[in-house]
Write a protein that holds these residues in place. Structure first.
Motif, PDB file in Angstrom:
ATOM      1  N   CYS A   5       0.849  -1.197   0.000  1.00  0.00           N
ATOM      2  CA  CYS A   5       0.000   0.000   0.000  1.00  0.00           C
ATOM      3  C   CYS A   5       0.881   1.241   0.000  1.00  0.00           C
ATOM      4  O   CYS A   5       1.440   1.612   1.039  1.00  0.00           O
ATOM      5  CB  CYS A   5      -0.931  -0.015   1.216  1.00  0.00           C
ATOM      6  N   PRO A   6       1.013   1.906  -1.146  1.00  0.00           N
ATOM      7  CA  PRO A   6       1.799   3.146  -1.194  1.00  0.00           C
ATOM      8  C   PRO A   6       0.971   4.340  -0.726  1.00  0.00           C
ATOM      9  O   PRO A   6      -0.260   4.278  -0.669  1.00  0.00           O
ATOM     10  CB  PRO A   6       2.139   3.276  -2.682  1.00  0.00           C
ATOM     11  N   LYS A   7       1.639   5.407  -0.425  1.00  0.00           N
ATOM     12  CA  LYS A   7       0.965   6.657  -0.081  1.00  0.00           C
ATOM     13  C   LYS A   7       0.399   7.292  -1.348  1.00  0.00           C
ATOM     14  O   LYS A   7       1.039   7.278  -2.402  1.00  0.00           O
ATOM     15  CB  LYS A   7       1.950   7.619   0.589  1.00  0.00           C
ATOM     16  N   GLU A   8      -0.818   7.822  -1.265  1.00  0.00           N
ATOM     17  CA  GLU A   8      -1.423   8.486  -2.422  1.00  0.00           C
ATOM     18  C   GLU A   8      -0.679   9.783  -2.726  1.00  0.00           C
ATOM     19  O   GLU A   8      -0.359  10.559  -1.811  1.00  0.00           O
ATOM     20  CB  GLU A   8      -2.894   8.779  -2.158  1.00  0.00           C
ATOM     21  N   ILE A   9      -0.408  10.027  -4.006  1.00  0.00           N
ATOM     22  CA  ILE A   9       0.359  11.220  -4.382  1.00  0.00           C
ATOM     23  C   ILE A   9      -0.431  12.183  -5.258  1.00  0.00           C
ATOM     24  O   ILE A   9       0.079  13.240  -5.626  1.00  0.00           O
ATOM     25  CB  ILE A   9       1.680  10.837  -5.092  1.00  0.00           C
ATOM     26  N   LYS A  10      -1.687  11.840  -5.577  1.00  0.00           N
ATOM     27  CA  LYS A  10      -2.508  12.793  -6.321  1.00  0.00           C
ATOM     28  C   LYS A  10      -2.719  14.028  -5.438  1.00  0.00           C
ATOM     29  O   LYS A  10      -2.895  13.906  -4.228  1.00  0.00           O
ATOM     30  CB  LYS A  10      -3.855  12.162  -6.685  1.00  0.00           C
ATOM     31  N   PRO A  11      -2.693  15.233  -6.022  1.00  0.00           N
ATOM     32  CA  PRO A  11      -2.800  16.448  -5.205  1.00  0.00           C
ATOM     33  C   PRO A  11      -4.018  16.438  -4.285  1.00  0.00           C
ATOM     34  O   PRO A  11      -5.129  16.126  -4.726  1.00  0.00           O
ATOM     35  CB  PRO A  11      -2.907  17.563  -6.258  1.00  0.00           C
ATOM     36  N   GLN A  12      -3.774  16.760  -3.027  1.00  0.00           N
ATOM     37  CA  GLN A  12      -4.824  16.887  -2.020  1.00  0.00           C
ATOM     38  C   GLN A  12      -5.611  15.592  -1.816  1.00  0.00           C
ATOM     39  O   GLN A  12      -6.787  15.615  -1.464  1.00  0.00           O
ATOM     40  CB  GLN A  12      -5.790  18.020  -2.390  1.00  0.00           C
ATOM     41  N   GLN A  78      -0.538   7.463 -10.676  1.00  0.00           N
ATOM     42  CA  GLN A  78      -0.035   8.621 -11.402  1.00  0.00           C
ATOM     43  C   GLN A  78       1.126   8.192 -12.306  1.00  0.00           C
ATOM     44  O   GLN A  78       1.615   7.068 -12.224  1.00  0.00           O
ATOM     45  CB  GLN A  78       0.396   9.688 -10.406  1.00  0.00           C
ATOM     46  N   ALA A  79       1.562   9.089 -13.172  1.00  0.00           N
ATOM     47  CA  ALA A  79       2.537   8.724 -14.205  1.00  0.00           C
ATOM     48  C   ALA A  79       3.785   8.079 -13.610  1.00  0.00           C
ATOM     49  O   ALA A  79       4.268   7.056 -14.113  1.00  0.00           O
ATOM     50  CB  ALA A  79       2.911   9.964 -15.026  1.00  0.00           C
ATOM     51  N   GLY A  80       4.319   8.648 -12.540  1.00  0.00           N
ATOM     52  CA  GLY A  80       5.512   8.074 -11.921  1.00  0.00           C
ATOM     53  C   GLY A  80       5.262   6.710 -11.320  1.00  0.00           C
ATOM     54  O   GLY A  80       6.136   5.833 -11.352  1.00  0.00           O
ATOM     55  N   GLU A  81       4.072   6.504 -10.778  1.00  0.00           N
ATOM     56  CA  GLU A  81       3.730   5.203 -10.201  1.00  0.00           C
ATOM     57  C   GLU A  81       3.567   4.146 -11.285  1.00  0.00           C
ATOM     58  O   GLU A  81       3.945   2.979 -11.095  1.00  0.00           O
ATOM     59  CB  GLU A  81       2.442   5.315  -9.387  1.00  0.00           C
ATOM     60  N   ARG A  82       3.023   4.551 -12.411  1.00  0.00           N
ATOM     61  CA  ARG A  82       2.798   3.579 -13.496  1.00  0.00           C
ATOM     62  C   ARG A  82       4.107   3.004 -14.020  1.00  0.00           C
ATOM     63  O   ARG A  82       4.152   1.867 -14.497  1.00  0.00           O
ATOM     64  CB  ARG A  82       1.991   4.244 -14.618  1.00  0.00           C
TER      65      ARG A  82
END
Length: 372
Positions: A5-12, A78-82
């Motif tokens: 389970c990674p931390k969510e990085i989408k803004p807010q 997100q793009a980096g996660e993909r």
């Protein structure tokens, strides 16, 4: 199985994909759970909460993606996660691929087996992993819409419930499903004059019974929509076609017929939005104006109430997560046709026909992938 389970990085975005209770359930069944440090802070869960549940804490997202067989998230990667996804790995999260060609292409290129929360079904024909977030977003919609209606925010300066001697605001809700019903409940409670539109007469009848005359129901024809928005202080877009792009129900040209300072709240923005002028915004910068009409189009509305939303989502994803971990994705999908409906990509194949139609891509069925 190793669950990450990674931390969510989408803004807010403050929600987290795995609640400590689910971590405890998984470790109790013999699975390894890895949670990125700080992943749960936004929802009120500390690293210590996860370690007490038997999980291990990873220093960064790369460690989680590298080690895990199954990645559980909230929002689309997100793009980096993909770039960190790989063939043989399972991704279990909201995807909303129909309006997102870039994400779809990246998931196909990665070879990941991606299962979308929003298209998992149940025996009643519902969308059980989408429903709790729809409830949250629906209840938030009149709340954020009333904020946007304030003059300082560009709105008409209308109080939703009015006051004695002054009429309440006119709220039009397009779509009477889970989102629409939840929005109606709050808007009626705030004292607004509420009309709910839908193309299911049976659904309109249900809402009429439940609200006992406290709102108006209207069959959702183009003519009726055009007429109602002319006097609407707030229009809430609550229409969903599972897995597909949302239909455009209010055109750019129609904005000129609406009162200046009226508000559009597009809860369907994850699927591309149901107003022609909608574009995704964030909690940090939630509104914009087009032709004098204020638009609220935050793509992760439930993230504003992260603790409530995380707990609600964790409750419904947990049984499916356990099935995937206990059985492996293939057997879990063979055993459960409703979970199978969530399969979106597998080893470079698109397995969602509605997404294929929306993006002009070839798609195969999940049954074909599984040899059923």
């Amino acid at each position: 199985m190793k669950i990450g389970c990674p931390k969510e990085i989408k803004p807010q975005e403050f929600r987290v994909g795995l609640i400590p209770a689910a971590a405890a359930e998984a470790t109790g069944r013999g699975h390894d759970v890895l949670v990125e440090t700080g992943a749960g802070i936004g929802a009120g869960f500390t690293d210590e909460d996860y370690t007490k549940a038997g999980a291990k804490i990873a220093p960064d997202a790369a460690s989680v993606f590298d080690a895990a067989d199954l990645i559980i998230k909230v929002k689309e990667p997100q793009a980096g996660e993909r770039k960190m996804l790989r063939k043989g790995q399972i991704l279990f999260t909201y995807l909303h691929l129909a309006p997102d060609a870039d994400q779809t292409r990246d998931l196909l290129d990665s070879g990941v087996t991606a299962i979308a929360y929003e298209t998992v079904t149940d025996a009643r024909g519902g969308l059980p992993l989408l429903a709790p977030m729809s409830e949250v977003a629906g209840r938030l919609a009149p709340q954020v819409g009333s904020w946007a209606l304030q003059k300082a925010n560009g709105g008409r300066g209308v109080l939703l419930g009015g006051v004695p001697g002054v009429a309440p605001a006119n709220v039009v809700i397009i779509g009477g499903g889970v989102v629409g019903a939840a929005a109606a409940r709050v808007a009626v409670g705030m004292g607004a004059n509420v009309t709910v539109m839908d193309r299911s007469v049976a659904r309109l009848s249900y809402l009429d019974d439940v609200f006992m005359g406290k709102l108006t129901t209207q069959y959702a024809s183009e003519a009726a929509t055009a007429q109602l928005i002319r006097s609407a202080d707030m229009v809430i877009g609550a229409v969903l076609i599972p897995g597909a792009a949302a239909p455009k129900l209010v055109s750019h040209a129609q904005l000129s017929t609406m009162p200046q300072g009226a508000v559009l709240v597009d809860v369907a923005i994850d699927q591309g939005g149901c107003f022609e002028t909608s574009r995704a915004t964030t909690h940090q910068d939630p509104i914009y104006e087009v032709d004098g009409v204020v638009h609220y189009c935050v793509a992760n509305m439930p993230g504003a109430v992260a603790r409530t939303a995380t707990q609600a989502l964790g409750n419904v994803t947990m049984p499916h997560l356990m099935a995937l971990a206990d059985k492996g994705w293939r057997q879990a999908l063979i055993d459960d046709p409703h979970l199978r409906a969530g399969l979106s990509t597998h080893e470079g194949q698109l397995t969602s026909v509605p997404v294929g139609q929306a993006l002009g891509l070839d798609a195969v069925t999940a049954d074909a992938v599984l040899g059923l």
